[in-house]
Design a protein around this motif. Structure first.
Motif, PDB file in Angstrom:
ATOM      1  N   GLN A  62       1.418 -13.414   6.352  1.00 22.14           N
ATOM      2  CA  GLN A  62       0.220 -13.199   7.158  1.00 22.14           C
ATOM      3  C   GLN A  62       0.141 -11.742   7.613  1.00 22.14           C
ATOM      4  O   GLN A  62       1.115 -11.202   8.141  1.00 22.14           O
ATOM      5  CB  GLN A  62       0.232 -14.116   8.376  1.00 22.14           C
ATOM      6  N   SER A  63      -1.023 -11.153   7.415  1.00 24.71           N
ATOM      7  CA  SER A  63      -1.249  -9.775   7.854  1.00 24.71           C
ATOM      8  C   SER A  63      -1.169  -9.713   9.369  1.00 24.71           C
ATOM      9  O   SER A  63      -1.703 -10.567  10.075  1.00 24.71           O
ATOM     10  CB  SER A  63      -2.620  -9.310   7.373  1.00 24.71           C
ATOM     11  N   ARG A  64      -0.475  -8.696   9.884  1.00 24.77           N
ATOM     12  CA  ARG A  64      -0.280  -8.518  11.326  1.00 24.77           C
ATOM     13  C   ARG A  64      -0.646  -7.092  11.726  1.00 24.77           C
ATOM     14  O   ARG A  64      -0.544  -6.174  10.923  1.00 24.77           O
ATOM     15  CB  ARG A  64       1.184  -8.768  11.700  1.00 24.77           C
ATOM     16  N   PRO A  65      -1.034  -6.906  12.989  1.00 26.48           N
ATOM     17  CA  PRO A  65      -1.267  -5.538  13.445  1.00 26.48           C
ATOM     18  C   PRO A  65       0.042  -4.763  13.507  1.00 26.48           C
ATOM     19  O   PRO A  65       1.120  -5.354  13.644  1.00 26.48           O
ATOM     20  CB  PRO A  65      -1.862  -5.712  14.848  1.00 26.48           C
ATOM     21  N   GLY A  66      -0.046  -3.472  13.374  1.00 31.75           N
ATOM     22  CA  GLY A  66       1.139  -2.610  13.450  1.00 31.75           C
ATOM     23  C   GLY A  66       0.836  -1.389  14.296  1.00 31.75           C
ATOM     24  O   GLY A  66      -0.103  -1.392  15.082  1.00 31.75           O
ATOM     25  N   ASN A  67       1.633  -0.334  14.110  1.00 32.71           N
ATOM     26  CA  ASN A  67       1.369   0.917  14.819  1.00 32.71           C
ATOM     27  C   ASN A  67       1.998   2.068  14.060  1.00 32.71           C
ATOM     28  O   ASN A  67       2.880   1.879  13.241  1.00 32.71           O
ATOM     29  CB  ASN A  67       1.870   0.871  16.260  1.00 32.71           C
ATOM     30  N   ASP A  68       1.514   3.268  14.356  1.00 30.57           N
ATOM     31  CA  ASP A  68       2.073   4.480  13.751  1.00 30.57           C
ATOM     32  C   ASP A  68       2.647   5.377  14.842  1.00 30.57           C
ATOM     33  O   ASP A  68       2.504   6.577  14.802  1.00 30.57           O
ATOM     34  CB  ASP A  68       1.050   5.205  12.889  1.00 30.57           C
ATOM     35  N   SER A  69       3.291   4.787  15.806  1.00 31.54           N
ATOM     36  CA  SER A  69       3.956   5.390  16.960  1.00 31.54           C
ATOM     37  C   SER A  69       2.989   5.808  18.066  1.00 31.54           C
ATOM     38  O   SER A  69       3.395   5.977  19.188  1.00 31.54           O
ATOM     39  CB  SER A  69       4.865   6.561  16.573  1.00 31.54           C
ATOM     40  N   GLU A  70       1.725   5.995  17.770  1.00 31.51           N
ATOM     41  CA  GLU A  70       0.764   6.352  18.803  1.00 31.51           C
ATOM     42  C   GLU A  70      -0.417   5.393  18.861  1.00 31.51           C
ATOM     43  O   GLU A  70      -0.984   5.169  19.916  1.00 31.51           O
ATOM     44  CB  GLU A  70       0.239   7.769  18.571  1.00 31.51           C
ATOM     45  N   ASN A  71      -0.809   4.853  17.722  1.00 33.19           N
ATOM     46  CA  ASN A  71      -2.020   4.050  17.643  1.00 33.19           C
ATOM     47  C   ASN A  71      -1.728   2.666  17.096  1.00 33.19           C
ATOM     48  O   ASN A  71      -0.933   2.515  16.169  1.00 33.19           O
ATOM     49  CB  ASN A  71      -3.039   4.728  16.715  1.00 33.19           C
ATOM     50  N   VAL A  72      -2.409   1.670  17.641  1.00 30.14           N
ATOM     51  CA  VAL A  72      -2.333   0.321  17.093  1.00 30.14           C
ATOM     52  C   VAL A  72      -3.177   0.287  15.831  1.00 30.14           C
ATOM     53  O   VAL A  72      -4.296   0.795  15.798  1.00 30.14           O
ATOM     54  CB  VAL A  72      -2.830  -0.723  18.110  1.00 30.14           C
ATOM     55  N   ILE A  73      -2.621  -0.306  14.790  1.00 28.08           N
ATOM     56  CA  ILE A  73      -3.334  -0.446  13.526  1.00 28.08           C
ATOM     57  C   ILE A  73      -3.697  -1.917  13.381  1.00 28.08           C
ATOM     58  O   ILE A  73      -2.807  -2.772  13.387  1.00 28.08           O
ATOM     59  CB  ILE A  73      -2.457   0.017  12.352  1.00 28.08           C
ATOM     60  N   PRO A  74      -4.978  -2.237  13.272  1.00 25.76           N
ATOM     61  CA  PRO A  74      -5.360  -3.648  13.195  1.00 25.76           C
ATOM     62  C   PRO A  74      -4.872  -4.294  11.902  1.00 25.76           C
ATOM     63  O   PRO A  74      -4.665  -3.622  10.892  1.00 25.76           O
ATOM     64  CB  PRO A  74      -6.887  -3.602  13.236  1.00 25.76           C
ATOM     65  N   ALA A  75      -4.670  -5.599  11.973  1.00 29.65           N
ATOM     66  CA  ALA A  75      -4.309  -6.357  10.778  1.00 29.65           C
ATOM     67  C   ALA A  75      -5.489  -6.334   9.812  1.00 29.65           C
ATOM     68  O   ALA A  75      -6.635  -6.519  10.225  1.00 29.65           O
ATOM     69  CB  ALA A  75      -3.964  -7.794  11.154  1.00 29.65           C
ATOM     70  N   VAL A  76      -5.219  -6.078   8.543  1.00 30.84           N
ATOM     71  CA  VAL A  76      -6.255  -6.060   7.514  1.00 30.84           C
ATOM     72  C   VAL A  76      -5.793  -6.988   6.401  1.00 30.84           C
ATOM     73  O   VAL A  76      -4.741  -6.770   5.796  1.00 30.84           O
ATOM     74  CB  VAL A  76      -6.486  -4.639   6.961  1.00 30.84           C
ATOM     75  N   LYS A  77      -6.585  -8.029   6.147  1.00 26.65           N
ATOM     76  CA  LYS A  77      -6.238  -8.977   5.093  1.00 26.65           C
ATOM     77  C   LYS A  77      -6.469  -8.368   3.719  1.00 26.65           C
ATOM     78  O   LYS A  77      -7.264  -7.447   3.559  1.00 26.65           O
ATOM     79  CB  LYS A  77      -7.073 -10.248   5.234  1.00 26.65           C
ATOM     80  N   MET A  78      -5.750  -8.878   2.735  1.00 25.38           N
ATOM     81  CA  MET A  78      -5.956  -8.447   1.360  1.00 25.38           C
ATOM     82  C   MET A  78      -7.343  -8.871   0.918  1.00 25.38           C
ATOM     83  O   MET A  78      -7.874  -9.821   1.453  1.00 25.38           O
ATOM     84  CB  MET A  78      -4.886  -9.066   0.460  1.00 25.38           C
ATOM     85  N   PRO A  79      -7.928  -8.160  -0.031  1.00 25.48           N
ATOM     86  CA  PRO A  79      -7.313  -7.255  -0.997  1.00 25.48           C
ATOM     87  C   PRO A  79      -7.210  -5.817  -0.484  1.00 25.48           C
ATOM     88  O   PRO A  79      -7.958  -5.405   0.398  1.00 25.48           O
ATOM     89  CB  PRO A  79      -8.262  -7.323  -2.190  1.00 25.48           C
ATOM     90  N   TYR A  80      -6.242  -5.084  -1.084  1.00 22.36           N
ATOM     91  CA  TYR A  80      -6.064  -3.655  -0.841  1.00 22.36           C
ATOM     92  C   TYR A  80      -6.255  -2.942  -2.178  1.00 22.36           C
ATOM     93  O   TYR A  80      -6.013  -3.508  -3.241  1.00 22.36           O
ATOM     94  CB  TYR A  80      -4.661  -3.325  -0.329  1.00 22.36           C
ATOM     95  N   ARG A  81      -6.620  -1.680  -2.103  1.00 17.92           N
ATOM     96  CA  ARG A  81      -6.828  -0.872  -3.305  1.00 17.92           C
ATOM     97  C   ARG A  81      -5.781   0.229  -3.339  1.00 17.92           C
ATOM     98  O   ARG A  81      -5.561   0.902  -2.326  1.00 17.92           O
ATOM     99  CB  ARG A  81      -8.226  -0.271  -3.245  1.00 17.92           C
ATOM    100  N   VAL A  82      -5.138   0.412  -4.495  1.00 17.87           N
ATOM    101  CA  VAL A  82      -4.176   1.497  -4.673  1.00 17.87           C
ATOM    102  C   VAL A  82      -4.504   2.252  -5.956  1.00 17.87           C
ATOM    103  O   VAL A  82      -5.187   1.747  -6.834  1.00 17.87           O
ATOM    104  CB  VAL A  82      -2.706   0.991  -4.733  1.00 17.87           C
ATOM    105  N   SER A  83      -3.985   3.469  -6.036  1.00 12.23           N
ATOM    106  CA  SER A  83      -4.072   4.285  -7.250  1.00 12.23           C
ATOM    107  C   SER A  83      -2.888   5.243  -7.210  1.00 12.23           C
ATOM    108  O   SER A  83      -2.054   5.172  -6.310  1.00 12.23           O
ATOM    109  CB  SER A  83      -5.401   5.056  -7.298  1.00 12.23           C
ATOM    110  N   SER A  84      -2.840   6.161  -8.165  1.00 10.43           N
ATOM    111  CA  SER A  84      -1.724   7.117  -8.186  1.00 10.43           C
ATOM    112  C   SER A  84      -1.765   8.052  -6.985  1.00 10.43           C
ATOM    113  O   SER A  84      -0.734   8.574  -6.569  1.00 10.43           O
ATOM    114  CB  SER A  84      -1.731   7.926  -9.481  1.00 10.43           C
ATOM    115  N   THR A  85      -2.949   8.255  -6.411  1.00  6.78           N
ATOM    116  CA  THR A  85      -3.070   9.160  -5.268  1.00  6.78           C
ATOM    117  C   THR A  85      -3.298   8.433  -3.946  1.00  6.78           C
ATOM    118  O   THR A  85      -3.440   9.066  -2.910  1.00  6.78           O
ATOM    119  CB  THR A  85      -4.233  10.148  -5.488  1.00  6.78           C
ATOM    120  N   ASP A  86      -3.358   7.110  -3.987  1.00  8.79           N
ATOM    121  CA  ASP A  86      -3.638   6.323  -2.783  1.00  8.79           C
ATOM    122  C   ASP A  86      -2.686   5.116  -2.722  1.00  8.79           C
ATOM    123  O   ASP A  86      -3.085   3.989  -3.004  1.00  8.79           O
ATOM    124  CB  ASP A  86      -5.096   5.867  -2.799  1.00  8.79           C
ATOM    125  N   PRO A  87      -1.436   5.346  -2.347  1.00  9.72           N
ATOM    126  CA  PRO A  87      -0.462   4.256  -2.313  1.00  9.72           C
ATOM    127  C   PRO A  87      -0.594   3.405  -1.053  1.00  9.72           C
ATOM    128  O   PRO A  87      -1.288   3.771  -0.116  1.00  9.72           O
ATOM    129  CB  PRO A  87       0.878   4.991  -2.320  1.00  9.72           C
TER     130      PRO A  87
END
Length: 155
Positions: A62-87
């Protein structure tokens, strides 16, 4: 915790469709000591957080919220998009109270009309997660004399 780095091989988008959990074994939790291994620093990419309750009959990532040490990052359900420049970094936290569980993940993807599934495991073996309720717990930290040592974990 299992950290998964996902990146395309070219600039063409790859869509990460689903992340499934497969439990392959359940036994009584192991006995011994538990060690906290959570001290340290992370990298520059902010992961997508997932949690898994291995005690469920059919565990779900299950997707859960996280953080990057300063900001809360909301949970985002799949699908996700990746490429060679966007991991993407997927950080899966699996927990159990009742078992010593063997498990692995399956990541479904699609790109340009093609689809596939990647098995994510521990070098060909299932990951292993055990309950630690009632076990002695320790962490590596600084004691009263300023020395680095293993000490009882009170958290």
């Amino acid at each position: 915790m299992v950290q998964i780095s996902v990146q395309g091989r070219s600039s063409t988008a790859v869509v990460l469709e689903d992340l499934r959990v497969r439990v392959v074994s359940r036994e009584a939790p192991v006995q011994g000591n538990a060690y906290a291994m959570d001290q340290g620093c992370g990298g520059a990419l902010t992961p997508r957080y997932f949690s898994v309750d291995l005690d469920k009959d059919r565990p779900i990532a299950q997707s859960r919220p996280g953080n990057d040490s300063e900001n809360v990052i909301p949970a985002v359900k799949m699908p996700y998009r990746v490429s060679s420049t966007d991991p993407e970094i997927l950080l899966v936290t699996a927990e159990t109270v009742t078992c010593d569980c063997g498990w692995y993940l399956e990541l479904d993807w699609s790109s340009q009309g093609r689809t596939g599934t990647v098995r994510i495991d521990d070098h060909g073996k299932p990951f292993r997660t055990t309950g630690i309720k009632g076990l002695p717990r320790y962490r590596y930290g600084t004691d009263a004399a300023g020395q680095r040592a293993w000490m009882e974990y009170d958290g």
